[in-house]
Design a protein around this motif. Sequence first.
Motif, PDB file in Angstrom:
ATOM      1  N   UNK A  45       0.828  -1.203   0.000  1.00  0.00           N
ATOM      2  CA  UNK A  45       0.000   0.000   0.000  1.00  0.00           C
ATOM      3  C   UNK A  45       0.865   1.256   0.000  1.00  0.00           C
ATOM      4  N   UNK A  46       2.187   1.096  -0.136  1.00  0.00           N
ATOM      5  CA  UNK A  46       3.105   2.237  -0.187  1.00  0.00           C
ATOM      6  C   UNK A  46       3.065   2.846  -1.586  1.00  0.00           C
ATOM      7  N   UNK A  47       2.574   4.072  -1.677  1.00  0.00           N
ATOM      8  CA  UNK A  47       2.383   4.696  -2.981  1.00  0.00           C
ATOM      9  C   UNK A  47       3.704   5.007  -3.672  1.00  0.00           C
ATOM     10  N   UNK A  48       4.779   5.234  -2.894  1.00  0.00           N
ATOM     11  CA  UNK A  48       6.087   5.472  -3.510  1.00  0.00           C
ATOM     12  C   UNK A  48       6.516   4.250  -4.319  1.00  0.00           C
ATOM     13  N   UNK A  49       6.278   3.071  -3.769  1.00  0.00           N
ATOM     14  CA  UNK A  49       6.650   1.841  -4.453  1.00  0.00           C
ATOM     15  C   UNK A  49       5.777   1.619  -5.687  1.00  0.00           C
ATOM     16  N   UNK A  50       4.497   1.935  -5.583  1.00  0.00           N
ATOM     17  CA  UNK A  50       3.597   1.788  -6.733  1.00  0.00           C
ATOM     18  C   UNK A  50       4.002   2.729  -7.867  1.00  0.00           C
ATOM     19  N   UNK A  51       4.365   3.957  -7.513  1.00  0.00           N
ATOM     20  CA  UNK A  51       4.782   4.914  -8.544  1.00  0.00           C
ATOM     21  C   UNK A  51       6.071   4.443  -9.209  1.00  0.00           C
ATOM     22  N   UNK A  97       5.400   1.824 -11.651  1.00  0.00           N
ATOM     23  CA  UNK A  97       4.765   2.379 -12.848  1.00  0.00           C
ATOM     24  C   UNK A  97       5.787   2.897 -13.860  1.00  0.00           C
ATOM     25  N   UNK A  98       6.822   3.563 -13.391  1.00  0.00           N
ATOM     26  CA  UNK A  98       7.741   4.256 -14.304  1.00  0.00           C
ATOM     27  C   UNK A  98       9.038   3.493 -14.565  1.00  0.00           C
ATOM     28  N   UNK A  99       9.203   2.306 -13.993  1.00  0.00           N
ATOM     29  CA  UNK A  99      10.506   1.632 -14.016  1.00  0.00           C
ATOM     30  C   UNK A  99      11.029   1.311 -15.411  1.00  0.00           C
ATOM     31  N   UNK A 100      10.141   1.155 -16.398  1.00  0.00           N
ATOM     32  CA  UNK A 100      10.556   0.725 -17.741  1.00  0.00           C
ATOM     33  C   UNK A 100      10.438   1.813 -18.798  1.00  0.00           C
ATOM     34  N   UNK A 101      10.362   3.072 -18.413  1.00  0.00           N
ATOM     35  CA  UNK A 101      10.151   4.137 -19.399  1.00  0.00           C
ATOM     36  C   UNK A 101      11.277   4.197 -20.431  1.00  0.00           C
ATOM     37  N   UNK A 102      12.466   3.714 -20.060  1.00  0.00           N
ATOM     38  CA  UNK A 102      13.590   3.732 -20.993  1.00  0.00           C
ATOM     39  C   UNK A 102      13.390   2.845 -22.203  1.00  0.00           C
ATOM     40  N   UNK A 133      13.315  11.372 -14.545  1.00  0.00           N
ATOM     41  CA  UNK A 133      13.658  12.634 -13.889  1.00  0.00           C
ATOM     42  C   UNK A 133      12.887  13.801 -14.500  1.00  0.00           C
ATOM     43  N   UNK A 134      12.825  13.852 -15.825  1.00  0.00           N
ATOM     44  CA  UNK A 134      12.103  14.935 -16.499  1.00  0.00           C
ATOM     45  C   UNK A 134      10.605  14.868 -16.206  1.00  0.00           C
ATOM     46  N   UNK A 135      10.064  13.652 -16.193  1.00  0.00           N
ATOM     47  CA  UNK A 135       8.641  13.483 -15.902  1.00  0.00           C
ATOM     48  C   UNK A 135       8.326  13.953 -14.490  1.00  0.00           C
ATOM     49  N   UNK A 136       9.156  13.559 -13.523  1.00  0.00           N
ATOM     50  CA  UNK A 136       8.938  13.953 -12.135  1.00  0.00           C
ATOM     51  C   UNK A 136       9.054  15.463 -11.974  1.00  0.00           C
ATOM     52  N   UNK A 137      10.008  16.059 -12.659  1.00  0.00           N
ATOM     53  CA  UNK A 137      10.182  17.514 -12.575  1.00  0.00           C
ATOM     54  C   UNK A 137       8.990  18.232 -13.201  1.00  0.00           C
ATOM     55  N   UNK A 187       6.804  14.791  -5.588  1.00  0.00           N
ATOM     56  CA  UNK A 187       7.582  14.955  -4.350  1.00  0.00           C
ATOM     57  C   UNK A 187       8.913  14.208  -4.406  1.00  0.00           C
ATOM     58  N   UNK A 188       9.913  14.755  -3.730  1.00  0.00           N
ATOM     59  CA  UNK A 188      11.271  14.226  -3.794  1.00  0.00           C
ATOM     60  C   UNK A 188      11.360  12.762  -3.401  1.00  0.00           C
ATOM     61  N   UNK A 189      10.644  12.349  -2.339  1.00  0.00           N
ATOM     62  CA  UNK A 189      10.766  10.960  -1.895  1.00  0.00           C
ATOM     63  C   UNK A 189      10.190   9.981  -2.914  1.00  0.00           C
ATOM     64  N   UNK A 190       9.181  10.404  -3.678  1.00  0.00           N
ATOM     65  CA  UNK A 190       8.673   9.570  -4.767  1.00  0.00           C
ATOM     66  C   UNK A 190       9.715   9.496  -5.886  1.00  0.00           C
ATOM     67  N   UNK A 191      10.258  10.642  -6.232  1.00  0.00           N
ATOM     68  CA  UNK A 191      11.224  10.733  -7.329  1.00  0.00           C
ATOM     69  C   UNK A 191      12.473   9.908  -7.043  1.00  0.00           C
ATOM     70  N   UNK A 192      13.001  10.003  -5.821  1.00  0.00           N
ATOM     71  CA  UNK A 192      14.228   9.295  -5.463  1.00  0.00           C
ATOM     72  C   UNK A 192      14.077   7.791  -5.630  1.00  0.00           C
ATOM     73  N   UNK A 193      12.996   7.239  -5.080  1.00  0.00           N
ATOM     74  CA  UNK A 193      12.776   5.797  -5.193  1.00  0.00           C
ATOM     75  C   UNK A 193      12.536   5.397  -6.645  1.00  0.00           C
ATOM     76  N   UNK A 194      11.794   6.212  -7.388  1.00  0.00           N
ATOM     77  CA  UNK A 194      11.506   5.904  -8.791  1.00  0.00           C
ATOM     78  C   UNK A 194      12.791   5.828  -9.606  1.00  0.00           C
TER      79      UNK A 194
END
Length: 409
Positions: A244-250, A253-258, A282-286, A291-298
């Motif tokens: 249920x940790x939304x940081x992990x879910x996000x 979601x974005x792990x394969x954008x490359x 990084x560009x998407x998050x910006x 939030x930084x804690x979502x971006x860092x884990x992503x």
Amino acid sequence: METYLVGGAVRDKLLNRPVTERDWVVLGQTPESMQALGFQSVGKDFPVFLHPKTKEEYALARTERKTAKGYRGFCVHATPDVTLEQDLLRRDLTINAIAMSEKGDLIDPYGGVADLEKRIFRHVSPAFAEDPVRILRLARFAARYAPLGFTIAAQTQELMRYMVETGEVDALVPERIWAEMHKALGESKPSAFFYTLRECGAMAKIFPEIDALFGIEQPAKYHPEIDCGVHTMMVLERSAMLTDKLESRFAALVHDLGKALSPKDDLPHHHGHELKGVSIVEKMCNRLRVPTHFKTLALQVTQYHTHCHRVNELRATTLVDLFQKLGAFKDFHKLQAFVLACESDMRGRLTFENAPYPQAKIFMQLAHAAANVDTSSVLNRGLQGAKIGEAIRRLRIQAIAECRLSNQI
């Protein structure tokens, strides 16, 4: 004072779902009369008040007139002569345009109860097209109520496509996009949020990085679902089941954008997609002001998720350096969230949904062994500067080797 319970509280009550908050509409009053009764004014764009005891929201019945593009381009009219039916008419969906009197009687001028029974999302009026946030809200409702079998009415789907084609969606601001996305990530079927946006064409405008994955093939041996976009949605669904940790879910979601950048001549393979994805994430998050804690884990999951898959193949030196980059040696780290996102990636594949993933336990075991070395011997040797860090690093490498040996990893 004539008051009616409205919106989500009525909808969820009729669906036998928990009601978490209650909103009320008030007829025949003015801002001055509400304040005289002890209500606290909190509305910035329209007259909303907090009840002096319950602190629930009470809004004066109002109508709205479109004056400019975007969700802020409205002129609000709230006077004692506005009727309940007029107030309900300005709402987005029929299922949200049902009111309940204090006696429990339903006021349903636009067929919301019937649509609840039919499990249909239907717009109340053409005014739906005036507010682009309503597309995001409907997509979020899809993520919440998809398990109940809700679908979108054909006319509403057409109206959403029209809003995309005419550029109304372009007026959405990053803060509002992230706010709705954040809520959708917490719902029971978050992939429905993105599929809804893709169906009406809004995903290409709002989340082009995710939309770009659809139609890109992957090796059938490892990805029987083939399509990168489908895999991404499956990973998100598996993540919603695992945590249920939304940081992990996000991050999932974005792990394969490359993979969207893989040369066509290399397909279905995606060599180096992990590192390619870092700049995209990084560009998407910006852009969305994530939030930084979502971006860092992503970013960590994007770059290193395959390291977790191959934990048994990596040398102890590589693992120590990886754990260092992931912050595993700090008092507060998110290594568990990282591993859950990686596990979601492995299980988010056709026929792999229930496959074992021993790498998760092994990864955490080795990280724990490396993090809990006894550094007293190093600190008592009188070493200085970088030599202290290097000596501790050697201890951690040794701890991983010993952990592998003792646990036959």
